[in-house]
Design an enzyme around this catalytic site. Structure first.
Site, PDB file in Angstrom:
ATOM      1  N   PHE A  19      42.867  39.836  36.093  1.00  0.00           N
ATOM      2  CA  PHE A  19      44.570  40.808  35.934  1.00  0.00           C
ATOM      3  C   PHE A  19      45.546  40.164  36.665  1.00  0.00           C
ATOM      4  CE2 PHE A  19      46.338  45.563  37.781  1.00  0.00           C
ATOM      5  CZ  PHE A  19      46.899  44.802  36.644  1.00  0.00           C
ATOM      6  N   VAL A  20      45.241  40.564  37.956  1.00  0.00           N
ATOM      7  CA  VAL A  20      46.552  39.755  39.032  1.00  0.00           C
ATOM      8  C   VAL A  20      46.207  38.238  39.120  1.00  0.00           C
ATOM      9  CG1 VAL A  20      46.767  39.636  41.529  1.00  0.00           C
ATOM     10  CG2 VAL A  20      45.639  41.831  41.379  1.00  0.00           C
ATOM     11  N   VAL A  40      39.333  28.421  37.749  1.00  0.00           N
ATOM     12  CA  VAL A  40      38.998  29.648  36.798  1.00  0.00           C
ATOM     13  C   VAL A  40      37.714  29.190  36.471  1.00  0.00           C
ATOM     14  CG1 VAL A  40      41.105  29.665  35.452  1.00  0.00           C
ATOM     15  CG2 VAL A  40      39.557  28.356  34.464  1.00  0.00           C
ATOM     16  N   ARG A  41      36.518  29.797  36.867  1.00  0.00           N
ATOM     17  CA  ARG A  41      35.090  29.376  36.504  1.00  0.00           C
ATOM     18  C   ARG A  41      34.959  28.336  35.196  1.00  0.00           C
ATOM     19  NH1 ARG A  41      30.812  34.256  36.259  1.00  0.00           N
ATOM     20  NH2 ARG A  41      32.310  35.437  34.976  1.00  0.00           N
ATOM     21  N   ASP A  59      30.240  29.099  39.033  1.00  0.00           N
ATOM     22  CA  ASP A  59      31.364  29.948  39.244  1.00  0.00           C
ATOM     23  C   ASP A  59      31.167  29.633  41.021  1.00  0.00           C
ATOM     24  OD1 ASP A  59      29.638  31.337  37.386  1.00  0.00           O
ATOM     25  OD2 ASP A  59      27.884  30.106  37.996  1.00  0.00           O
ATOM     26  N   ALA A  81      36.446  36.712  42.640  1.00  0.00           N
ATOM     27  CA  ALA A  81      35.480  38.023  43.123  1.00  0.00           C
ATOM     28  C   ALA A  81      34.085  38.236  42.476  1.00  0.00           C
ATOM     29  CB  ALA A  81      36.144  38.727  44.015  1.00  0.00           C
ATOM     30  N   ARG A  82      33.644  38.511  42.928  1.00  0.00           N
ATOM     31  CA  ARG A  82      32.215  39.530  42.347  1.00  0.00           C
ATOM     32  C   ARG A  82      32.929  40.755  42.674  1.00  0.00           C
ATOM     33  NH1 ARG A  82      27.165  42.995  41.974  1.00  0.00           N
ATOM     34  NH2 ARG A  82      26.128  42.184  40.230  1.00  0.00           N
ATOM     35  N   TYR A 151      30.096  46.388  47.289  1.00  0.00           N
ATOM     36  CA  TYR A 151      30.832  45.564  47.793  1.00  0.00           C
ATOM     37  C   TYR A 151      31.998  45.490  49.231  1.00  0.00           C
ATOM     38  CZ  TYR A 151      36.319  44.142  45.608  1.00  0.00           C
ATOM     39  OH  TYR A 151      36.778  43.836  45.244  1.00  0.00           O
ATOM     40  N   LYS A 155      32.978  42.429  51.580  1.00  0.00           N
ATOM     41  CA  LYS A 155      35.021  41.607  51.697  1.00  0.00           C
ATOM     42  C   LYS A 155      34.210  41.639  53.262  1.00  0.00           C
ATOM     43  CE  LYS A 155      36.675  40.600  47.895  1.00  0.00           C
ATOM     44  NZ  LYS A 155      37.673  40.009  47.155  1.00  0.00           N
TER      45      LYS A 155
END
Length: 328
Positions: A19-20, A40-41, A59, A81-82, A151, A155
């Site tokens: 999204f960002v 990208v993955r 990953d 990120a996860r 989460y 971080k």
């Protein structure tokens, strides 16, 4: 030579199809001073817009090889990120978050330092500060972090590791902690809210008296761009927001207006809502609707001479327009 002295900068964006990330890639492409490598993955099935060098990295993991992606890069914007989810099904959520957000991120940062990258911009989360603020006491960038969930803990650990890695090194870090990000294409709770308002569903939230900070994706992207080469951003932590806090009823009313609707809000006492939430096991969800979470972006404004370029009403109209054009 410092990063700000370069006339043209090569930028690696991880999580570039998120999204960002997708909004950031588009903005970077529009700026002549940047060349973009979009990581990208998986590339399979991904519609890749022109104007960026797209690369598959696999990953976000402790042993991932980033050498090809980092070749010739001046600055990294690390978005991959996860991500936080309301109902995590992992047996050990913290361990899973650490694999990607701590071990994977620091592996990338170490390889970036070895590759000669000058600045590493880490998109963190306001959850590092905590989950809620008391009235009149917004979070500040230099507050002692008190993350509560897996989460947020992951971080914070990534932030701490990045600071230690960059200490007395040739690579600068920048940490940005956004609250909820919204805009065209937003998903999750914000999308659900727009859908409820579009359908005219009555919501028992008229009596909520809280204040919450949000950040439009356009404002967050603009801040990221400022942090890429601003001398004042080096080795700093910044909070992000629109600079205009809203109560839940105000947010619902403004969003409904952007959708061309009228919010149907019912005056149910917050105590009743909290009791019902406990009975239904939805305490966390109600906290997000009823509680306050404010951030103070004074340091961000002053140190970077930055102002959010997009107002809340304009940002909500953009999000609503996209929703209306793409709803099914």
């Amino acid at each position: 030579m410092s990063l700000s002295d370069n006339r043209h900068l090569n930028i690696l964006v991880t999580g570039a199809n998120g999204f960002v990330g997708s909004a950031l890639v588009e903005r970077l492409k529009a700026e002549q001073k940047f060349s973009v490598r979009a990581a990208v993955r998986r590339l399979a099935g991904l519609g890749r817009p022109q104007g960026a060098d797209w690369i598959e990295t696999g990953d976000l993991a402790a042993l991932a090889d980033w050498s090809t992606a980092l070749q010739g890069i001046d600055a990294v914007v690390h978005l991959a990120a996860r991500v936080h989810v309301m109902q995590d099904t992992a047996a050990d959520p913290l361990a899973e978050f650490r694999k990607a957000n701590v071990e994977g991120s620091l592996n990338l940062a170490r390889q970036a330092l070895e590759a000669g990258v000058k600045r590493f911009i880490f998109i963190s989360s306001i959850k590092v500060n905590g989950e809620a603020t008391a009235p009149g006491r917004p979070y500040r960038a230099d507050d002692t972090p008190v993350p509560e969930d897996a989460y947020g803990i992951s971080k914070r650990e990534a932030e701490d590791g990045l600071r230690e890695l960059c200490l007395n090194s040739t690579m600068e870090f920048v940490i940005i902690r956004p609250p909820l990000v919204y805009g065209p294409g937003v998903k999750g709770n914000f999308f659900s809210m727009m859908r409820w308002l579009d359908k005219g569903i009555p919501l028992p939230l008229a009596s909520i008296q809280n204040r919450r900070s949000l950040v439009a994706v356009d404002n967050l992207v603009d801040l990221i761009l400022a942090c890429i080469d601003h001398p004042g951003a080096a080795n700093q932590t910044f909070l992000a927001s629109d600079g205009e806090d809203l109560s839940t009823p105000e947010l619902l009313s403004k969003t409904a207006a952007a959708l061309g609707k009228r919010a149907r809000l019912l005056p149910v006492p917050p105590g009743v809502l909290n009791f019902a939430a406990r009975c239904l096991g939805k305490t966390a969800a109600i906290q997000k609707l009823c509680g306050s979470l404010q951030v103070d972006i004074g340091k961000t404004r002053e140190r970077l001479a930055w102002q959010p370029p997009v107002g809340v009403d304009q940002a909500l109209r953009r999000a609503a327009q996209y929703y209306l054009e793409t709803r099914k």
